[in-house]
Design a protein around this motif. Structure first.
Motif, PDB file in Angstrom:
ATOM      1  N   LEU A  59       0.728  -1.200  -0.074  1.00 11.58           N
ATOM      2  CA  LEU A  59       0.004   0.007  -0.007  1.00 11.58           C
ATOM      3  C   LEU A  59       0.794   1.265  -0.080  1.00 11.58           C
ATOM      4  CD1 LEU A  59      -2.879   1.291   0.092  1.00 11.58           C
ATOM      5  CD2 LEU A  59      -2.805   1.006   2.499  1.00 11.58           C
ATOM      6  N   ALA A  60       1.905   1.226   0.697  1.00 11.18           N
ATOM      7  CA  ALA A  60       2.722   2.172   0.797  1.00 11.18           C
ATOM      8  C   ALA A  60       3.349   2.492  -0.761  1.00 11.18           C
ATOM      9  CB  ALA A  60       3.942   2.150   1.646  1.00 11.18           C
ATOM     10  N   GLU A  61       3.926   1.662  -1.298  1.00 15.03           N
ATOM     11  CA  GLU A  61       4.473   1.493  -2.660  1.00 15.03           C
ATOM     12  C   GLU A  61       3.114   2.221  -3.759  1.00 15.03           C
ATOM     13  OE1 GLU A  61       7.214   1.465  -4.269  1.00 15.03           O
ATOM     14  OE2 GLU A  61       8.096   1.236  -2.390  1.00 15.03           O
ATOM     15  N   PHE A  62       2.030   1.680  -3.644  1.00 16.31           N
ATOM     16  CA  PHE A  62       0.893   2.241  -4.263  1.00 16.31           C
ATOM     17  C   PHE A  62       0.430   3.701  -3.764  1.00 16.31           C
ATOM     18  CE2 PHE A  62      -3.884   3.301  -4.564  1.00 16.31           C
ATOM     19  CZ  PHE A  62      -3.912   3.052  -5.729  1.00 16.31           C
ATOM     20  N   LEU A  63       0.596   3.960  -2.889  1.00 13.11           N
ATOM     21  CA  LEU A  63       0.537   5.424  -2.649  1.00 13.11           C
ATOM     22  C   LEU A  63       1.719   6.203  -2.771  1.00 13.11           C
ATOM     23  CD1 LEU A  63      -1.241   5.281   1.015  1.00 13.11           C
ATOM     24  CD2 LEU A  63      -2.464   5.918  -1.168  1.00 13.11           C
ATOM     25  N   SER A  64       2.861   5.691  -2.841  1.00 13.64           N
ATOM     26  CA  SER A  64       3.965   6.539  -3.553  1.00 13.64           C
ATOM     27  C   SER A  64       3.863   7.094  -4.844  1.00 13.64           C
ATOM     28  CB  SER A  64       5.244   5.841  -3.196  1.00 13.64           C
ATOM     29  OG  SER A  64       5.557   5.764  -1.951  1.00 13.64           O
ATOM     30  N   ALA A  65       3.270   5.952  -5.576  1.00 17.21           N
ATOM     31  CA  ALA A  65       2.918   5.947  -7.048  1.00 17.21           C
ATOM     32  C   ALA A  65       1.801   7.210  -7.190  1.00 17.21           C
ATOM     33  CB  ALA A  65       2.843   4.848  -7.799  1.00 17.21           C
ATOM     34  N   LEU A  66       0.851   7.108  -6.516  1.00 15.60           N
ATOM     35  CA  LEU A  66      -0.205   7.947  -6.429  1.00 15.60           C
ATOM     36  C   LEU A  66       0.125   9.219  -5.990  1.00 15.60           C
ATOM     37  CD1 LEU A  66      -3.513   7.647  -6.879  1.00 15.60           C
ATOM     38  CD2 LEU A  66      -3.638   7.506  -4.293  1.00 15.60           C
ATOM     39  N   PHE A  67       0.784   9.481  -5.072  1.00 19.39           N
ATOM     40  CA  PHE A  67       1.381  10.884  -4.509  1.00 19.39           C
ATOM     41  C   PHE A  67       2.431  11.514  -5.385  1.00 19.39           C
ATOM     42  CE2 PHE A  67      -0.332   9.604  -0.171  1.00 19.39           C
ATOM     43  CZ  PHE A  67      -1.894  10.057  -0.590  1.00 19.39           C
ATOM     44  N   LYS A  70       7.752   9.015  -2.556  1.00 18.14           N
ATOM     45  CA  LYS A  70       7.894   7.929  -1.766  1.00 18.14           C
ATOM     46  C   LYS A  70       7.741   8.252  -0.357  1.00 18.14           C
ATOM     47  CE  LYS A  70      10.523   4.318  -3.975  1.00 18.14           C
ATOM     48  NZ  LYS A  70       9.895   3.192  -4.120  1.00 18.14           N
ATOM     49  N   THR A  71       8.182   9.520  -0.040  1.00 17.46           N
ATOM     50  CA  THR A  71       8.051  10.049   1.325  1.00 17.46           C
ATOM     51  C   THR A  71       6.687  10.102   1.751  1.00 17.46           C
ATOM     52  OG1 THR A  71      10.295  11.173   0.939  1.00 17.46           O
ATOM     53  CG2 THR A  71       8.679  11.815   3.189  1.00 17.46           C
ATOM     54  N   ALA A  72       5.675  10.779   1.067  1.00 12.90           N
ATOM     55  CA  ALA A  72       4.538  10.856   1.309  1.00 12.90           C
ATOM     56  C   ALA A  72       3.616   9.405   1.378  1.00 12.90           C
ATOM     57  CB  ALA A  72       3.801  11.822   0.310  1.00 12.90           C
ATOM     58  N   GLY A  73       3.893   8.710   0.673  1.00 10.00           N
ATOM     59  CA  GLY A  73       3.479   7.291   0.571  1.00 10.00           C
ATOM     60  C   GLY A  73       3.623   6.520   1.875  1.00 10.00           C
ATOM     61  N   TYR A  74       5.070   6.650   2.133  1.00  9.07           N
ATOM     62  CA  TYR A  74       5.293   5.997   3.553  1.00  9.07           C
ATOM     63  C   TYR A  74       4.817   6.620   4.755  1.00  9.07           C
ATOM     64  CZ  TYR A  74       7.862   2.026   0.990  1.00  9.07           C
ATOM     65  OH  TYR A  74       8.240   0.951   0.344  1.00  9.07           O
ATOM     66  N   LEU A  75       4.811   7.698   4.653  1.00 11.29           N
ATOM     67  CA  LEU A  75       4.488   8.468   5.847  1.00 11.29           C
ATOM     68  C   LEU A  75       2.989   8.731   5.998  1.00 11.29           C
ATOM     69  CD1 LEU A  75       6.553  11.958   5.723  1.00 11.29           C
ATOM     70  CD2 LEU A  75       6.486   9.792   7.283  1.00 11.29           C
ATOM     71  N   SER A  76       2.150   8.191   4.943  1.00 13.09           N
ATOM     72  CA  SER A  76       0.643   8.253   4.885  1.00 13.09           C
ATOM     73  C   SER A  76       0.464   6.685   5.626  1.00 13.09           C
ATOM     74  CB  SER A  76       0.078   8.112   3.765  1.00 13.09           C
ATOM     75  OG  SER A  76       0.458   7.371   2.972  1.00 13.09           O
ATOM     76  N   GLY A  79       1.166   7.094   9.115  1.00 13.97           N
ATOM     77  CA  GLY A  79       0.041   7.653  10.120  1.00 13.97           C
ATOM     78  C   GLY A  79      -1.183   6.814  10.353  1.00 13.97           C
ATOM     79  N   LEU A  80      -1.483   5.783   9.365  1.00 11.87           N
ATOM     80  CA  LEU A  80      -2.547   4.890   9.496  1.00 11.87           C
ATOM     81  C   LEU A  80      -2.132   3.776  10.465  1.00 11.87           C
ATOM     82  CD1 LEU A  80      -3.652   4.194   5.911  1.00 11.87           C
ATOM     83  CD2 LEU A  80      -4.870   5.060   7.653  1.00 11.87           C
ATOM     84  N   MET A  81      -1.076   3.295  10.375  1.00  7.69           N
ATOM     85  CA  MET A  81      -0.432   2.399  11.648  1.00  7.69           C
ATOM     86  C   MET A  81      -0.457   3.120  13.075  1.00  7.69           C
ATOM     87  SD  MET A  81       2.669   0.419  10.112  1.00  7.69           S
ATOM     88  CE  MET A  81       2.467  -0.684   8.694  1.00  7.69           C
ATOM     89  N   LEU A  82      -0.161   4.593  13.067  1.00  9.77           N
ATOM     90  CA  LEU A  82      -0.344   5.271  14.208  1.00  9.77           C
ATOM     91  C   LEU A  82      -1.560   5.371  14.761  1.00  9.77           C
ATOM     92  CD1 LEU A  82       1.277   6.655  16.628  1.00  9.77           C
ATOM     93  CD2 LEU A  82       1.087   8.865  15.092  1.00  9.77           C
ATOM     94  N   LEU A  83      -2.554   5.577  13.709  1.00 10.04           N
ATOM     95  CA  LEU A  83      -4.102   5.876  14.043  1.00 10.04           C
ATOM     96  C   LEU A  83      -4.405   4.431  14.606  1.00 10.04           C
ATOM     97  CD1 LEU A  83      -6.648   7.410  13.940  1.00 10.04           C
ATOM     98  CD2 LEU A  83      -6.994   6.386  11.794  1.00 10.04           C
TER      99      LEU A  83
END
Length: 124
Positions: A59-67, A70-76, A79-83
């Protein structure tokens, strides 16, 4: 001919010995059942944890491609794991009560409950 008092004494002694042996075997059976459940739960936990980690990385890789970052994908994902961790922290008492109840149920369930997987016979 054997003395009836000594025969009764031998019978009572054998009965008590057999009852003590039965109680020991029941305790051993419960301990073995609990240990088996704990081993099963720990194996399931490792598998679910690995699935969760790989899903999070995917999911981090997918969000990295979407955003397109890579930083935004992995930080998102962080954040989900922290939530998720915060939600688990807030429901800690409920989770602990559930696990404790399950553990107590395993220790105190009647012996007849072992046949839960057996097919039910109909009266028809």
């Amino acid at each position: 001919m054997e003395n009836p008092i000594s025969a009764l004494k031998a019978y009572i002694t054998r009965y008590i010995s057999l009852r003590i042996q039965e109680v020991r075997l029941e305790a051993l059976e419960r301990v073995v059942n609990v240990m088996g459940y704990l081993v099963y739960a720990s194996i399931a936990f490792v598998i679910v944890f690995a699935m969760f980690c790989f899903s999070a990385l995917g999911l981090a890789e997918f969000l990295s491609a979407l955003f397109d970052s890579k930083t935004a994908g992995y930080l998102s994902i962080a954040g989900l794991m922290l939530l998720f961790l915060c939600i688990m922290f807030f429901f800690k008492k409920n989770i602990m009560r559930f696990l404790a109840g399950k553990f107590i149920w395993l220790l105190t369930k009647p012996r007849d409950d072992d046949d839960d997987d057996a097919p039910v016979k109909s009266d028809a």
